[in-house]
Design a protein around this motif. Structure first.
Motif, PDB file in Angstrom:
ATOM      1  N   HIS B  39       0.820  -1.216   0.000  1.00 40.21           N
ATOM      2  CA  HIS B  39       0.000   0.000   0.000  1.00 40.21           C
ATOM      3  C   HIS B  39       0.855   1.269   0.000  1.00 40.21           C
ATOM      4  CE1 HIS B  39       0.986   0.572   4.271  1.00 40.21           C
ATOM      5  NE2 HIS B  39       0.692  -0.697   4.462  1.00 40.21           N
ATOM      6  N   PHE B  40       0.189   2.376  -0.194  1.00 37.98           N
ATOM      7  CA  PHE B  40       0.722   3.741  -0.099  1.00 37.98           C
ATOM      8  C   PHE B  40       1.638   3.900   1.117  1.00 37.98           C
ATOM      9  CE2 PHE B  40      -0.432   8.162   1.531  1.00 37.98           C
ATOM     10  CZ  PHE B  40       0.345   8.859   0.618  1.00 37.98           C
ATOM     11  N   THR B  41       2.837   4.333   0.875  1.00 39.66           N
ATOM     12  CA  THR B  41       3.879   4.620   1.885  1.00 39.66           C
ATOM     13  C   THR B  41       4.331   3.387   2.683  1.00 39.66           C
ATOM     14  OG1 THR B  41       2.543   5.180   3.840  1.00 39.66           O
ATOM     15  CG2 THR B  41       2.905   6.963   2.242  1.00 39.66           C
ATOM     16  N   GLY B  42       3.904   2.204   2.287  1.00 39.81           N
ATOM     17  CA  GLY B  42       4.294   1.004   3.030  1.00 39.81           C
ATOM     18  C   GLY B  42       5.579   0.395   2.497  1.00 39.81           C
ATOM     19  N   THR B  43       6.272  -0.313   3.360  1.00 43.79           N
ATOM     20  CA  THR B  43       7.459  -1.082   2.981  1.00 43.79           C
ATOM     21  C   THR B  43       7.182  -2.553   3.313  1.00 43.79           C
ATOM     22  OG1 THR B  43       8.542  -1.077   5.157  1.00 43.79           O
ATOM     23  CG2 THR B  43       8.818   0.898   3.779  1.00 43.79           C
ATOM     24  N   MET B  44       8.193  -3.405   3.115  1.00 42.36           N
ATOM     25  CA  MET B  44       8.030  -4.819   3.474  1.00 42.36           C
ATOM     26  C   MET B  44       7.708  -4.982   4.950  1.00 42.36           C
ATOM     27  SD  MET B  44      10.877  -6.922   1.294  1.00 42.36           S
ATOM     28  CE  MET B  44      12.323  -5.928   1.666  1.00 42.36           C
ATOM     29  N   GLU B  45       8.112  -3.998   5.744  1.00 42.02           N
ATOM     30  CA  GLU B  45       7.907  -4.101   7.199  1.00 42.02           C
ATOM     31  C   GLU B  45       6.451  -3.940   7.605  1.00 42.02           C
ATOM     32  OE1 GLU B  45      10.449  -5.782   8.291  1.00 42.02           O
ATOM     33  OE2 GLU B  45      11.689  -4.184   7.487  1.00 42.02           O
ATOM     34  N   HIS B  46       5.632  -3.434   6.705  1.00 38.98           N
ATOM     35  CA  HIS B  46       4.244  -3.163   7.092  1.00 38.98           C
ATOM     36  C   HIS B  46       3.303  -4.348   6.899  1.00 38.98           C
ATOM     37  CE1 HIS B  46       5.958   0.900   6.694  1.00 38.98           C
ATOM     38  NE2 HIS B  46       5.163   1.136   7.727  1.00 38.98           N
ATOM     39  N   TRP B  47       3.791  -5.413   6.291  1.00 39.70           N
ATOM     40  CA  TRP B  47       2.956  -6.618   6.257  1.00 39.70           C
ATOM     41  C   TRP B  47       2.894  -7.222   7.648  1.00 39.70           C
ATOM     42  CZ3 TRP B  47       0.204  -6.619   2.129  1.00 39.70           C
ATOM     43  CH2 TRP B  47       0.733  -6.188   0.907  1.00 39.70           C
ATOM     44  N   ASP B  48       1.836  -7.945   7.919  1.00 43.85           N
ATOM     45  CA  ASP B  48       1.619  -8.539   9.239  1.00 43.85           C
ATOM     46  C   ASP B  48       2.203  -9.957   9.257  1.00 43.85           C
ATOM     47  OD1 ASP B  48       0.647  -9.705  11.551  1.00 43.85           O
ATOM     48  OD2 ASP B  48      -1.418  -8.994  11.268  1.00 43.85           O
ATOM     49  N   PRO B  49       3.163 -10.223  10.147  1.00 44.40           N
ATOM     50  CA  PRO B  49       3.725 -11.582  10.215  1.00 44.40           C
ATOM     51  C   PRO B  49       2.663 -12.659  10.450  1.00 44.40           C
ATOM     52  CG  PRO B  49       4.959 -10.080  11.632  1.00 44.40           C
ATOM     53  CD  PRO B  49       3.789  -9.302  11.105  1.00 44.40           C
ATOM     54  N   ALA B  50       1.591 -12.321  11.158  1.00 41.93           N
ATOM     55  CA  ALA B  50       0.534 -13.322  11.382  1.00 41.93           C
ATOM     56  C   ALA B  50      -0.099 -13.729  10.054  1.00 41.93           C
ATOM     57  CB  ALA B  50      -0.538 -12.777  12.327  1.00 41.93           C
ATOM     58  N   VAL B  51      -0.107 -12.815   9.105  1.00 46.69           N
ATOM     59  CA  VAL B  51      -0.653 -13.107   7.775  1.00 46.69           C
ATOM     60  C   VAL B  51       0.398 -13.793   6.900  1.00 46.69           C
ATOM     61  CG1 VAL B  51      -1.409 -11.987   5.627  1.00 46.69           C
ATOM     62  CG2 VAL B  51      -2.439 -11.334   7.812  1.00 46.69           C
ATOM     63  N   TYR B 272      -5.712  -7.440   9.179  1.00 44.88           N
ATOM     64  CA  TYR B 272      -4.787  -7.483  10.319  1.00 44.88           C
ATOM     65  C   TYR B 272      -5.554  -7.522  11.642  1.00 44.88           C
ATOM     66  CZ  TYR B 272      -1.501  -5.886   6.707  1.00 44.88           C
ATOM     67  OH  TYR B 272      -0.750  -5.760   5.571  1.00 44.88           O
ATOM     68  N   GLN B 273      -6.828  -7.242  11.572  1.00 50.64           N
ATOM     69  CA  GLN B 273      -7.682  -7.327  12.752  1.00 50.64           C
ATOM     70  C   GLN B 273      -8.132  -8.772  12.983  1.00 50.64           C
ATOM     71  OE1 GLN B 273     -10.528  -4.210  12.751  1.00 50.64           O
ATOM     72  NE2 GLN B 273     -11.880  -5.148  14.269  1.00 50.64           N
ATOM     73  N   TYR B 274      -8.309  -9.498  11.872  1.00 45.40           N
ATOM     74  CA  TYR B 274      -8.748 -10.902  11.914  1.00 45.40           C
ATOM     75  C   TYR B 274      -7.746 -11.744  11.116  1.00 45.40           C
ATOM     76  CZ  TYR B 274     -13.168  -8.416  12.848  1.00 45.40           C
ATOM     77  OH  TYR B 274     -14.137  -7.584  13.349  1.00 45.40           O
ATOM     78  N   PRO B 275      -6.469 -11.759  11.517  1.00 46.01           N
ATOM     79  CA  PRO B 275      -5.469 -12.393  10.646  1.00 46.01           C
ATOM     80  C   PRO B 275      -5.695 -13.888  10.433  1.00 46.01           C
ATOM     81  CG  PRO B 275      -4.479 -11.754  12.751  1.00 46.01           C
ATOM     82  CD  PRO B 275      -5.849 -11.145  12.701  1.00 46.01           C
ATOM     83  N   GLU B 276      -6.124 -14.612  11.478  1.00 53.84           N
ATOM     84  CA  GLU B 276      -6.311 -16.060  11.312  1.00 53.84           C
ATOM     85  C   GLU B 276      -7.480 -16.329  10.356  1.00 53.84           C
ATOM     86  OE1 GLU B 276      -6.235 -14.628  14.369  1.00 53.84           O
ATOM     87  OE2 GLU B 276      -4.266 -15.249  15.107  1.00 53.84           O
ATOM     88  N   LEU B 277      -8.569 -15.591  10.564  1.00 50.53           N
ATOM     89  CA  LEU B 277      -9.745 -15.780   9.710  1.00 50.53           C
ATOM     90  C   LEU B 277      -9.406 -15.421   8.263  1.00 50.53           C
ATOM     91  CD1 LEU B 277     -12.761 -16.509   9.699  1.00 50.53           C
ATOM     92  CD2 LEU B 277     -13.262 -14.103  10.173  1.00 50.53           C
ATOM     93  N   PHE B 278      -8.674 -14.335   8.082  1.00 45.91           N
ATOM     94  CA  PHE B 278      -8.270 -13.907   6.749  1.00 45.91           C
ATOM     95  C   PHE B 278      -7.410 -14.995   6.084  1.00 45.91           C
ATOM     96  CE2 PHE B 278      -4.997 -11.686   4.142  1.00 45.91           C
ATOM     97  CZ  PHE B 278      -5.828 -11.230   3.127  1.00 45.91           C
ATOM     98  N   VAL B 279      -6.456 -15.527   6.811  1.00 44.60           N
ATOM     99  CA  VAL B 279      -5.599 -16.581   6.231  1.00 44.60           C
ATOM    100  C   VAL B 279      -6.445 -17.801   5.875  1.00 44.60           C
ATOM    101  CG1 VAL B 279      -3.719 -18.209   6.731  1.00 44.60           C
ATOM    102  CG2 VAL B 279      -3.446 -15.777   7.290  1.00 44.60           C
TER     103      VAL B 279
END
Lengths: 288, 288
Positions: B39-51, B272-279
């Motif tokens: 996304h806008f202004t994001g880097t690799m660091e902004h992804w959620d490890p849970a995802v 990122y609020q529901y990472p398990e459900l999303f995965v």
């Protein structure tokens, strides 16, 4: 766990509010049962065994005919509110204190209504192919519904190929599989419409009256949805021509705690087009 | 299967089109990889490890910074089309012939664009918190985005609590957990915006220019979506104030083969609020 399935569960009867309700229950007993609320002109026979037996692996499933429908006695009322009262009377008679409620189309209106009237009775809510009061295109049957329900089919149950499925080749093929599954129960089927034509037509007219009152324009029509605080899963096909798909979006946007799932190339009965996926999604939702 | 995870995967580099792309790959190699577009202004660091680690159990995950972003060289282009060309150059350089593509927000615009430009490269598409060309409220940043991105945060990454999560107590609590997960990688983190303020600001301005061109009003703006025939999963929160949720519905309604999932009480980063459900939902979709 009972030995019964969708195909073998006997039709039982229970009396409440002067009505003799026909019902079937099967699956893994002991937890919160999943009670199904049926659509316009539908009987217990119109549920998809791939869906009901899919759920029955993990939980008890209860199907019933509301007042005046098929094997249940009484008269079909001309309001959703009265249908909701009957639905509650039925489960009260069975002694069910808490249920997960699945409402499909008109059954979704009924489920919304009894969730508002008796919130203590409902743990989670699943609203399929349905819409809010005064939803888009809901003040009367949609033009597509008029055409589809008005046409003749041979055999008669091919009506559902058009109500539930899109015209695409894939969807129609899925529809034919649904019809096969739905026809598979041979013993003690619910009386179909043609068995007693006049009462079925009257029942349909009464139901249309109820639908139209529910769908009639109103001021701030979606405010009532704020009262439904139960976790709710809203499911529909991408192209529902009976209760337009946008109504599922409206439900999700106005309910305080709702998830929405729309399936591709789907009409009013998308859950019968993707029964395994639907069972998986609902099972996830119910366990969550 | 590599031993690496979101936290330990080294940042690697590959050259293409005169750009040195920073990337990380980890998870179960051998199948179709899942490539993430940020996304806008994001880097690799902004992804959620849970995802990302959730997916890495079953498949290879590839993260990268597009041209001009953080640890990648080059300049941020001022159009989504050029970003899409860069994204393709990057995966071409890695020799990836087929991928599942996940695009989040601006990354979803980029993923739509390269799917149209190079349909052979994409097996399935996941569009999260994003919208179509000329979508609702997309001709410029939304008023909410202006306010949220314009405010000061201490620490600075608390910005994401407002971009990705709703004001509700539950959502904010989930947001703080996301921030903890996102901060957990200690070694070889991507440079954050504050490390080189001027270039980051220029990069952001270039990205805004690209977003505004994508979102500008146009005639019959959604017709292009008919060209995306890949199975697509569209996911968003119920109350996205950055790319309004209705845009996810518009995507689903106009894509030929798309499923939609909206999560309750969710803003732009509901995954990122529901990472398990999303995965779980995405895994179901990818296997189907």
């Amino acid at each position: 766990m009972t030995a019964h399935t969708h195909q073998t569960a006997p039709t039982q009867f229970v009396e409440a509010s002067g009505i003799r309700f026909a019902y079937r229950r099967f699956g893994k007993a002991g937890g919160v049962p999943l009670v199904f609320n049926q659509h316009f002109t539908g009987t217990m026979e119109h549920w998809d065994p791939a869906v009901t037996d899919g759920f029955a692996k993990d939980r008890e499933v209860i199907l019933f005919n509301n007042a005046g429908v098929s094997s249940s006695s009484g008269e079909v009322p001309t309001s959703i509110e009265e249908m909701a009262q009957h639905a509650v009377a039925f489960t009260d008679a069975l002694g069910i204190k808490k249920r997960d409620a699945l409402g499909f189309s008109m059954g979704g209106f009924v489920a919304q209504q009894f969730t508002i009237d008796r919130p203590d009775l409902v743990r989670k809510l699943i609203l399929v192919g349905t819409g809010p009061r005064s939803g888009e295109g809901m003040a009367s049957l949609t033009p597509e519904a008029h055409e589809i329900f008005g046409a003749k089919y041979e055999p008669a149950d091919e009506l559902w190929l058009r109500v539930f499925f899109t015209p695409s080749k894939q969807s129609q093929a899925a529809g034919r599989k649904y019809l096969e599954r739905q026809r598979a129960r041979k013993e003690n089927r619910d009386p179909v419409a043609n068995d007693k034509v006049a009462p079925a037509q009257i029942s349909a007219l009464q139901q249309v009256a109820a639908l139209q009152k529910w769908g009639a324009p109103a001021k701030d029509p979606y405010a009532y949805l704020k009262k439904i605080t139960q976790p709710t899963l809203v499911v529909n096909g991408s192209n529902d021509v009976i209760v337009y798909t946008v109504n599922s979006f409206i439900l999700q946007q106005n309910l305080p705690n709702a998830q929405l799932i729309l399936y591709p190339d789907g009409n009013h009965g998308a859950q019968y087009q993707y029964p395994e996926l639907f069972v998986e999604h609902v099972t996830q939702f119910l366990k969550g």
